[in-house]
Motif scaffolding. Structure first.
Motif: not given
Length: 54
Positions: A41-53
């Motif tokens: 995962l790139d940084e943007n994908e990680f950020e999306k996951i963080v927001k979901i969590i």
């Protein structure tokens, strides 16, 4: 490791925890290294996951 949901590999729908005995000579490295099919995962994908969590 804690499996929560079918997507995580949970086969029976109940809470359970796997305790994996480790020591410095087991050669496995970080726990994440035990799983060969990790997503990349790139940084943007990680950020999306963080927001979901959150």
């Amino acid at each position: 490791a804690v499996h929560n949901g079918k997507e995580s590999g949970q086969e029976i729908p109940h809470v359970h925890v796997h305790l994996i005995p480790r020591d410095s000579s087991d050669g496995a490295g970080p726990v994440h290294g035990m799983f060969s099919k990790r997503p990349s995962l790139d940084e943007n994908e990680f950020e999306k996951i963080v927001k979901i969590i959150k």
